[in-house]
Design an enzyme around this catalytic site. Structure first.
Site, PDB file in Angstrom:
ATOM      1  N   ASN A   9      -3.128  -8.214   3.198  1.00  0.00           N
ATOM      2  CA  ASN A   9      -4.299  -7.421   2.818  1.00  0.00           C
ATOM      3  C   ASN A   9      -3.936  -6.087   2.155  1.00  0.00           C
ATOM      4  O   ASN A   9      -4.740  -5.545   1.399  1.00  0.00           O
ATOM      5  CB  ASN A   9      -5.140  -7.173   4.083  1.00  0.00           C
ATOM      6  N   GLY A  21      -3.427  -2.730   7.887  1.00  0.00           N
ATOM      7  CA  GLY A  21      -4.471  -2.773   8.914  1.00  0.00           C
ATOM      8  C   GLY A  21      -4.928  -1.418   9.405  1.00  0.00           C
ATOM      9  O   GLY A  21      -5.662  -1.336  10.392  1.00  0.00           O
ATOM     10  N   SER A  22      -4.511  -0.361   8.729  1.00  0.00           N
ATOM     11  CA  SER A  22      -4.827   0.968   9.272  1.00  0.00           C
ATOM     12  C   SER A  22      -6.230   1.453   8.956  1.00  0.00           C
ATOM     13  O   SER A  22      -6.763   2.311   9.651  1.00  0.00           O
ATOM     14  CB  SER A  22      -3.797   1.995   8.785  1.00  0.00           C
ATOM     15  N   ARG A  23      -6.836   0.926   7.903  1.00  0.00           N
ATOM     16  CA  ARG A  23      -8.218   1.331   7.585  1.00  0.00           C
ATOM     17  C   ARG A  23      -8.863   0.240   6.726  1.00  0.00           C
ATOM     18  O   ARG A  23      -8.227  -0.734   6.343  1.00  0.00           O
ATOM     19  CB  ARG A  23      -8.247   2.682   6.867  1.00  0.00           C
ATOM     20  N   TYR A  76      -4.363  -3.777 -11.627  1.00  0.00           N
ATOM     21  CA  TYR A  76      -4.948  -4.272 -10.381  1.00  0.00           C
ATOM     22  C   TYR A  76      -5.439  -5.726 -10.543  1.00  0.00           C
ATOM     23  O   TYR A  76      -5.140  -6.585  -9.713  1.00  0.00           O
ATOM     24  CB  TYR A  76      -6.104  -3.352  -9.980  1.00  0.00           C
TER      25      TYR A  76
END
Ligand code: NAP
Length: 249
Positions: free
Chosen positions: A92, A15-17, A157
């Site tokens: 996320n 959730g940092s960016r 990925y």
């Protein structure tokens, strides 16, 4: 008017960016008590605090490397203790280590699988146990359209994101009868630090494959996450919601 997530206890990994940070901000604005897991502090802490104040929610960071079993177990336990009951989880956190398959190191393969896929297993194992007991919960896994379509140069990925889709559907079959819904988002090309690295020329070419003719914003993905997290989607489980301007249709 009470927000869509008033009083709900939520965990958002990464959730940092980028997308995760937008989800944290929107959820707090809708009244949620949000704990975000990351290795660094969030960008724009003042705006996050303002969103929480406006919506009656709260935002706290739980330092956690989601690829570590011990750190995930400890972080989830700490949130459950502090919140008294976990309602929503958004897996996320994610990374890319792009390269053609014949040049890809095992380290790059494993780092992506561990951060993008194994992390969701670790978080869900700890969180779902708790949600099942309370017979309520919404889990959202952030996959990608490349997990559906594939993408040259991203075997690691796209395999991790395709894995998340199988994981989402299987977990939904395990826990939905006990009141816990599990869904996934499949974003397309979203403007964040992850896509910043793509050269401008390649970005322009990519846009020609998007029917809406533009890239998406983290806020647009956050709105879809809010739908899946809230009771607006109370009869939806095991679903993969594309947020991609039509790219993957
Ligand atoms: P981003 O801007 O690079 O942000 C990634 C986030 O994940 C950061 O908050 C980062 O926090 C966190 N993270 C990475 N490794 C971590 C770890 N080991 N432990 C804890 N947190 C970790 O990326 P984004 O574009 O917002 O992507 C968010 C998610 O959406 C990812 O799963 C990505 O695959 C997916 N997605 C993105 C796009 C796109 O076009 N941007 C498209 C489809 C899907 P720290 O570095 O502080 O730990």
């Amino acid at each position: 008017m009470a927000g869509l997530l008033a009083g709900k206890a939520c965990i958002v990994t990464g959730g940092s960016r980028g997308i995760g940070r937008s989800i944290v901000e929107l959820f707090a604005r809708e009244g949620a008590r949000v704990w975000y897991f990351s290795r660094s502090e969030a960008e724009g802490a003042a705006e996050l605090a303002a969103a929480a104040a406006a919506g009656g929610g709260s935002v706290e960071r739980q330092a956690c490397d989601v690829s570590s079993e011990a750190e995930v177990e400890a972080a989830i336990e700490a949130v459950i203790k502090a919140s008294g009951g976990l309602d929503i989880v958004v897996n996320n956190a994610g990374i890319t280590r792009d390269g053609l398959v014949f040049r890809m190191s095992l380290e790059d393969w494993e780092a992506v699988m561990r951060t993008n896929l194994t992390s969701a297993f670790l978080v869900c194992r700890a969180a779902a146990r708790h949600m099942i007991k309370r017979r309520t919960g919404s889990i959202i896994n952030v996959s990608s359209v490349v997990g559906i379509m594939g993408n040259g140069g991203q075997t690691n990925y796209s395999a991790s994101k395709a894995g998340l889709i199988g994981f989402t559907k299987s977990l939904a079959r395990e826990v939905s009868s006990r009141g816990v819904r599990v869904n996934a988002l499949a974003p397309g090309f979203i403007d964040t630090s992850m896509t910043d690295k793509i050269p401008e020329e390649a970005k322009e070419k990519l846009k020609t494959g998007i029917p809406l003719g533009r890239t998406g914003s983290p806020e647009e993905v956050a709105k879809a996450a809010l739908f899946l997290a809230s009771d607006l989607s109370s009869y939806i489980t095991g679903e993969i919601l594309k947020v991609d301007g039509g790219m993957g249709m």
